[in-house]
Scaffold this motif. Sequence first.
Motif, short mmCIF file in Angstrom:
data_model
loop_
_atom_site.label_atom_id
_atom_site.label_comp_id
_atom_site.label_asym_id
_atom_site.label_seq_id
_atom_site.Cartn_x
_atom_site.Cartn_y
_atom_site.Cartn_z
N TYR A 26 47.40 39.87 41.11
CA TYR A 26 46.17 39.66 40.35
C TYR A 26 45.19 40.79 40.64
O TYR A 26 44.96 41.14 41.81
CB TYR A 26 45.54 38.31 40.70
N THR B 286 50.61 38.53 35.66
CA THR B 286 49.22 38.20 36.00
C THR B 286 48.24 38.78 34.98
O THR B 286 47.04 38.86 35.24
CB THR B 286 48.87 38.74 37.39
N ASP B 287 48.75 39.18 33.82
CA ASP B 287 47.88 39.73 32.78
C ASP B 287 46.96 38.64 32.24
O ASP B 287 47.30 37.45 32.25
CB ASP B 287 48.70 40.31 31.63
N ARG C 242 42.65 38.24 30.33
CA ARG C 242 41.27 38.67 30.36
C ARG C 242 40.45 37.84 31.34
O ARG C 242 40.65 36.64 31.49
CB ARG C 242 40.67 38.53 28.95
N ALA C 243 39.51 38.50 32.01
CA ALA C 243 38.59 37.80 32.89
C ALA C 243 37.51 37.11 32.07
O ALA C 243 37.16 37.56 30.97
CB ALA C 243 37.96 38.77 33.88
N ASP D 35 37.34 34.43 41.29
CA ASP D 35 37.90 35.57 42.02
C ASP D 35 36.79 36.38 42.68
O ASP D 35 36.91 36.82 43.81
CB ASP D 35 38.69 36.48 41.08
N GLN E 164 39.80 34.93 36.75
CA GLN E 164 40.97 35.56 36.12
C GLN E 164 42.27 34.98 36.66
O GLN E 164 43.18 34.69 35.90
CB GLN E 164 40.95 37.08 36.34
N SER E 165 42.36 34.78 37.98
CA SER E 165 43.59 34.25 38.56
C SER E 165 43.66 32.73 38.52
O SER E 165 44.73 32.15 38.60
CB SER E 165 43.75 34.73 40.00
N ARG F 63 41.79 28.94 36.79
CA ARG F 63 41.01 28.37 35.69
C ARG F 63 40.43 27.01 36.10
O ARG F 63 41.15 26.00 36.08
CB ARG F 63 41.88 28.20 34.44
N ALA G 212 35.25 41.63 30.62
CA ALA G 212 35.30 40.16 30.59
C ALA G 212 34.64 39.58 29.35
O ALA G 212 33.78 40.20 28.72
CB ALA G 212 34.60 39.62 31.84
N SER H 112 43.31 42.75 30.58
CA SER H 112 43.11 42.53 32.02
C SER H 112 42.05 43.48 32.57
O SER H 112 41.92 44.61 32.11
CB SER H 112 44.42 42.76 32.78
#
Length: 351
Positions: free
Chosen positions: A53, A64-65, A67-68, A89, A108-109, A111, A134, A200
């Motif tokens: 990530y 790990t793609d 969008r933040a 994150d 991002q990693s 939710r 983001a 990403s």
Amino acid sequence: MKKWAVAMAAVLLLFSGCSNKGKEKVQEPVKKEKVVEKVEEKEQEKQEYPYFYPLTGIGSTTETDGRAVAVMVNNHPKARPQSGLNKADVVYEVLAEGDITRFLAVFQSERPENIGPVRSAREYYIELAKGLKALYVAHGWSKEAREMMQANYVDNLDGMVYDGTLFKRSKTRKAPHNSYITYDNILKGAKQKKYSMKKSPSSFTFMTEAERKNVTGNEATSVKITYSKGGISDSVLKFDSTVGKYKRFSGGEQTVDLDTNEAVLLDNVFIIEAVHKIIDSYGLRDIDLQSGGKAYLIQMGKVNEVEWANRNGLIVPMKNGQEVPLVQGKTWVNVVPTTPGIETSVSFNVK
């Protein structure tokens, strides 16, 4: 009689030997199980991941793609405890008006199911979100921030437009401390506005697990960050050596998730000094997050004096012209004013 006594003693010794052998056979599987557990732990530590990530450096067996999402989160005492911060994150803590900070929580990693209370936008938070590529989420704005959002300077979801639809009001809190949004509704809003969620963010630089265990520096097992004499936004970070992470406290209370009571645990605390200017009678600020300056990087119970730089939109630690790696995990960035300065605003090993 003597012969009889000798014979009985021999028999007892024989049974005793058999009994001991029986015990040894029972104990052997227990010893083997313990060894297997240790071997499995070592194998997990050595596991090489094909993906990482970008904002935490944590490995993954799947791609790990993605969008933040950067959400403005309220830090007024009436908004505490907040929802979702434990899943962020990176969190940027910056002064808004007066002596109250707000958080830009970046996901991002992970939710979180629920995020909030969501608060209004300011220009410098928008710039931070832009640097991370983001989707920016806020409820309300300053005049300048409104112009940036309406001009689509950054992809955004505005609670002033979606109040009561994507954004929901909590009945247990009063406005402006009661606006929340679920991650599902963020994705729903992105779909409605035809925003791509595949971009990403750029990656920070991270140290290896071996390097993590050998972090050096001055002792920083307890850190206090002061934003004002009133102390409404002051925080204390305490290093928990059992987990190798920092716990955060605000107003004397540990920072936890409202919905799950899960603690916010941090691997990196990055404190940077930036120029703050009051630009109107209301107290709105202009904060320079481009020029770089003094900073402290706090990891694994240690602190090092570094500098900070804006690298293509990312705020990163620097030393002798090189980017300093972060510990894999979650990062909290505190932005403090150059007046009174970082040396005055930050104190170490407080009780």
